[in-house]
Design a protein around this motif. Structure first.
Motif, PDB file in Angstrom:
ATOM      1  N   ILE A  58     -10.807 -22.241 -45.481  1.00 23.82           N
ATOM      2  CA  ILE A  58     -10.788 -21.796 -46.881  1.00 23.82           C
ATOM      3  C   ILE A  58      -9.358 -21.526 -47.336  1.00 23.82           C
ATOM      4  N   MET A  59      -8.596 -20.869 -46.455  1.00 20.98           N
ATOM      5  CA  MET A  59      -7.231 -20.473 -46.813  1.00 20.98           C
ATOM      6  C   MET A  59      -6.334 -21.687 -47.022  1.00 20.98           C
ATOM      7  N   GLU A  60      -6.469 -22.653 -46.158  1.00 20.05           N
ATOM      8  CA  GLU A  60      -5.528 -23.779 -46.195  1.00 20.05           C
ATOM      9  C   GLU A  60      -6.041 -24.946 -47.028  1.00 20.05           C
ATOM     10  N   GLU A  61      -7.382 -25.102 -47.079  1.00 23.24           N
ATOM     11  CA  GLU A  61      -7.992 -26.201 -47.807  1.00 23.24           C
ATOM     12  C   GLU A  61      -7.342 -27.530 -47.438  1.00 23.24           C
ATOM     13  N   GLN A  62      -7.229 -27.720 -46.119  1.00 22.35           N
ATOM     14  CA  GLN A  62      -6.632 -28.966 -45.673  1.00 22.35           C
ATOM     15  C   GLN A  62      -7.186 -29.313 -44.309  1.00 22.35           C
ATOM     16  N   LYS A  63      -6.980 -30.517 -43.905  1.00 22.53           N
ATOM     17  CA  LYS A  63      -7.505 -31.022 -42.641  1.00 22.53           C
ATOM     18  C   LYS A  63      -6.831 -30.298 -41.492  1.00 22.53           C
ATOM     19  N   THR A  64      -7.618 -29.850 -40.491  1.00 27.06           N
ATOM     20  CA  THR A  64      -7.058 -29.117 -39.365  1.00 27.06           C
ATOM     21  C   THR A  64      -7.346 -29.787 -38.036  1.00 27.06           C
ATOM     22  N   THR A  65      -7.824 -31.045 -38.072  1.00 23.12           N
ATOM     23  CA  THR A  65      -8.113 -31.723 -36.809  1.00 23.12           C
ATOM     24  C   THR A  65      -6.831 -32.065 -36.090  1.00 23.12           C
ATOM     25  N   PHE A  66      -6.948 -32.302 -34.797  1.00 24.40           N
ATOM     26  CA  PHE A  66      -5.768 -32.542 -33.955  1.00 24.40           C
ATOM     27  C   PHE A  66      -5.152 -33.902 -34.242  1.00 24.40           C
TER      28      PHE A  66
ATOM     29  N   ASP B 115     -13.032 -17.465 -37.605  1.00 21.60           N
ATOM     30  CA  ASP B 115     -11.607 -17.780 -37.774  1.00 21.60           C
ATOM     31  C   ASP B 115     -11.445 -19.164 -38.380  1.00 21.60           C
ATOM     32  N   GLU B 116     -12.204 -20.126 -37.851  1.00 25.27           N
ATOM     33  CA  GLU B 116     -12.102 -21.502 -38.334  1.00 25.27           C
ATOM     34  C   GLU B 116     -12.474 -21.580 -39.808  1.00 25.27           C
ATOM     35  N   ALA B 117     -13.559 -20.898 -40.175  1.00 22.33           N
ATOM     36  CA  ALA B 117     -13.996 -20.921 -41.571  1.00 22.33           C
ATOM     37  C   ALA B 117     -12.947 -20.295 -42.490  1.00 22.33           C
TER      38      ALA B 117
ATOM     39  N   ARG C 237      -1.657 -27.142 -30.695  1.00 30.34           N
ATOM     40  CA  ARG C 237      -1.299 -28.427 -30.085  1.00 30.34           C
ATOM     41  C   ARG C 237      -2.286 -28.857 -29.001  1.00 30.34           C
ATOM     42  N   MET C 238      -3.316 -28.040 -28.787  1.00 23.55           N
ATOM     43  CA  MET C 238      -4.338 -28.396 -27.802  1.00 23.55           C
ATOM     44  C   MET C 238      -5.319 -29.384 -28.430  1.00 23.55           C
ATOM     45  N   PRO C 239      -5.491 -30.547 -27.826  1.00 22.13           N
ATOM     46  CA  PRO C 239      -6.475 -31.506 -28.349  1.00 22.13           C
ATOM     47  C   PRO C 239      -7.888 -31.032 -28.028  1.00 22.13           C
ATOM     48  N   PRO C 240      -8.916 -31.691 -28.571  1.00 22.10           N
ATOM     49  CA  PRO C 240     -10.295 -31.329 -28.219  1.00 22.10           C
ATOM     50  C   PRO C 240     -10.501 -31.334 -26.707  1.00 22.10           C
ATOM     51  N   SER C 241     -11.421 -30.498 -26.243  1.00 24.13           N
ATOM     52  CA  SER C 241     -11.597 -30.290 -24.807  1.00 24.13           C
ATOM     53  C   SER C 241     -11.887 -31.577 -24.043  1.00 24.13           C
ATOM     54  N   HIS C 242     -12.581 -32.521 -24.673  1.00 25.17           N
ATOM     55  CA  HIS C 242     -12.893 -33.757 -23.955  1.00 25.17           C
ATOM     56  C   HIS C 242     -11.657 -34.644 -23.771  1.00 25.17           C
TER      57      HIS C 242
ATOM     58  N   SER D 116     -13.391 -23.981 -31.785  1.00 29.08           N
ATOM     59  CA  SER D 116     -14.531 -24.252 -30.900  1.00 29.08           C
ATOM     60  C   SER D 116     -14.430 -25.619 -30.235  1.00 29.08           C
ATOM     61  N   ARG D 117     -13.599 -26.506 -30.781  1.00 29.43           N
ATOM     62  CA  ARG D 117     -13.471 -27.845 -30.200  1.00 29.43           C
ATOM     63  C   ARG D 117     -12.470 -27.908 -29.052  1.00 29.43           C
ATOM     64  N   ASN D 118     -11.452 -27.040 -29.094  1.00 32.55           N
ATOM     65  CA  ASN D 118     -10.405 -27.160 -28.065  1.00 32.55           C
ATOM     66  C   ASN D 118     -10.317 -25.954 -27.132  1.00 32.55           C
ATOM     67  N   LYS D 119     -11.136 -24.930 -27.340  1.00 30.20           N
ATOM     68  CA  LYS D 119     -11.000 -23.722 -26.517  1.00 30.20           C
ATOM     69  C   LYS D 119     -11.486 -23.973 -25.088  1.00 30.20           C
ATOM     70  N   PRO D 120     -10.797 -23.413 -24.100  1.00 27.79           N
ATOM     71  CA  PRO D 120     -11.280 -23.470 -22.721  1.00 27.79           C
ATOM     72  C   PRO D 120     -12.483 -22.533 -22.567  1.00 27.79           C
ATOM     73  N   SER D 121     -13.227 -22.712 -21.499  1.00 30.39           N
ATOM     74  CA  SER D 121     -14.386 -21.850 -21.252  1.00 30.39           C
ATOM     75  C   SER D 121     -13.924 -20.461 -20.820  1.00 30.39           C
ATOM     76  N   LEU D 122     -14.824 -19.496 -20.922  1.00 30.07           N
ATOM     77  CA  LEU D 122     -14.520 -18.137 -20.493  1.00 30.07           C
ATOM     78  C   LEU D 122     -14.244 -18.104 -18.994  1.00 30.07           C
ATOM     79  N   ASN D 123     -15.005 -18.897 -18.229  1.00 27.71           N
ATOM     80  CA  ASN D 123     -14.777 -18.961 -16.773  1.00 27.71           C
ATOM     81  C   ASN D 123     -13.378 -19.468 -16.470  1.00 27.71           C
ATOM     82  N   TRP D 124     -12.917 -20.434 -17.270  1.00 25.37           N
ATOM     83  CA  TRP D 124     -11.563 -20.970 -17.062  1.00 25.37           C
ATOM     84  C   TRP D 124     -10.531 -19.883 -17.320  1.00 25.37           C
TER      85      TRP D 124
END
Length: 425
Positions: free
Chosen positions: A23-31, A17-19, A75-80, A114-122
């Motif tokens: 490609i589709m947006e060709e723009q920065k997607t960081t939070f 999905d991220e890739a 709107r979710m920031p990176p998990s850390h 992959s940077r902001n997703k919660p764990s499967l256990n969560w």
């Protein structure tokens, strides 16, 4: 396939999905935290660390009069940077204010990575945390822009999800699909989601993204009742100050609904609501007895207020209303009175008529369970909203408090001002 294999597969799909998005947006997607933070949120909010990101928002009502809550993954920031346990607590804290009423959730999937997703256990513990109290009155869960990642999650969670709950989930591939279920101009949809939707539609059509021109609005029918101003209604109804929809729904509910438990809390059939609106807009008579559901006129009343071009309490009063929480408790009723006295005469007459009726409803709360506080939760956002975007969750406390005071102290707030031509229920 084992749970570990499913989790690995889900991670692979998420990376795909991220890739694809890159490609589709060709723009920065960081939070970017400044883009979505709620600037009006108090740092003393019990969940300020989570709420400031704007991940969870209250967004008005859907076409059936149910409260809408949105969850935006972009709107979710990176998990850390985000405590997911706190996010779960905050989501429950938000829903606790509305689970006694019918409600809807809109989940914007775009932006989960992959940077902001919660764990499967969560995710599993989160589903288990939301017991029957939360699931009972959830009438619809709209998943917007689903991907293969969602399909993998569904396979993982299917053994846990009841058939009844599964029927509440609707997958929507575009914002236009969402628009068939609710008025998404209320939703304060993140810009990233809107841009992603535009890219998807253009990709499907084989055209580059373009800024489509919005066609000019069609002029209202002479008999139009919804979505037009109080002045328009007055001019088209022989100078009557009270809009016909308001007067007829209030009169019907006053005679047959004052002691109905949960009045204004329950939703009604979308198809029925649209049918009644169409009859009104065409100038045809409406007999609520034909529908056999007291919640139909209740939803119609809320819908009428919500579709006014400007809120009944006016945009000019918005900041004054938000300021109610900073006023000393003993002076709040006087503050409400001052705000109300400053309304245009026509708005004042209509508001007084409505609040008089809601005060009557609250007086029967031993039967209908609708206290001034409960009514305020239902009507607050139908009486006032900001000039741009949707009201943030932080604005709900003052908006609802102001509305509650109007209902509970109706006589003190409205008693000293009489206007020629005003009518009471």
């Amino acid at each position: 396939m084992s749970e570990i294999d499913f989790e690995e597969l889900a991670e692979i799909e998420l990376q795909k999905d991220e890739a694809a998005h890159a490609i589709m947006e060709e723009q920065k997607t960081t939070f970017t935290p400044t883009a979505s933070e709620d600037t009006k949120l108090s740092i003393h909010h019990p969940y300020y660390d989570v709420a400031r990101h704007g991940i969870v928002q209250l967004a008005g009502d859907d076409n059936s009069g149910r409260k809408v809550i949105t969850f935006s993954c972009c709107r979710m920031p990176p998990s850390h940077q985000l405590n997911h346990s706190r996010l779960l607590e905050y989501l429950k804290y938000t829903l606790d204010q509305y689970v006694e009423n019918d409600y809807t959730i809109v989940y914007f999937h775009y932006g989960l990575n992959s940077r902001n997703k919660p764990s499967l256990n969560w995710l599993q513990s989160a589903y288990k945390e939301f017991d029957r109290k939360y699931k009972k009155n959830l009438k619809a869960l709209y998943v917007v822009h689903p991907t293969n990642f969602i399909k993998i999650l569904w396979k993982i969670f299917k053994p846990l999800i009841s058939h009844k709950f599964g029927k509440k989930i609707t997958y929507l591939n575009s914002l236009s699909d969402l628009g068939e279920h609710l008025k998404y101009d209320q939703l304060n949809i993140p810009d990233d989601v809107i841009r992603h939707d535009d890219n998807l539609q253009c990709k499907q059509k084989g055209k580059p993204p373009s800024s489509a021109k919005i066609p000019p609005p069609r002029p209202p029918l002479p008999t139009q009742q919804f979505g037009v101003s109080l002045q328009y209604l007055k001019d088209k109804n022989k100078g009557q100050l009270l809009p016909p929809v308001l007067k007829q729904t209030v009169c019907y509910l006053k005679s047959k609904g004052l002691q109905v438990e949960g009045l204004f809390r329950r939703s009604a059939s979308i198809q029925t609501i649209k049918e009644v609106q169409k009859l009104y807009n065409q100038g045809k008579p409406v007999n609520f007895d034909d529908y056999g559901d007291i919640h139909v006129p209740a939803v119609i009343l809320k819908t009428f207020l919500r579709e006014l071009p400007q809120p009944l309490l006016t945009y000019e009063s918005y900041d004054q209303i938000l300021g109610i929480t900073s006023v000393e408790s003993s002076l709040r009723v006087m503050h409400c009175k001052q705000v109300i006295q400053g309304l245009p005469e026509h708005n004042y007459i209509v508001l007084k008529y409505l609040i008089c009726f809601l005060h009557m409803v609250s007086q029967e709360s031993i039967y209908n369970k609708m206290t001034g506080s409960n009514l305020a939760c239902v009507f607050g956002l139908n009486l006032i909203w900001p000039p741009e975007g949707a009201s943030s969750l932080s604005a709900l406390v003052p908006l609802n408090l102001f509305t509650e005071l109007l209902i509970d102290f109706y006589s003190k707030i409205f008693g000293s001002r009489t206007v020629p031509g005003e009518i009471l229920p």
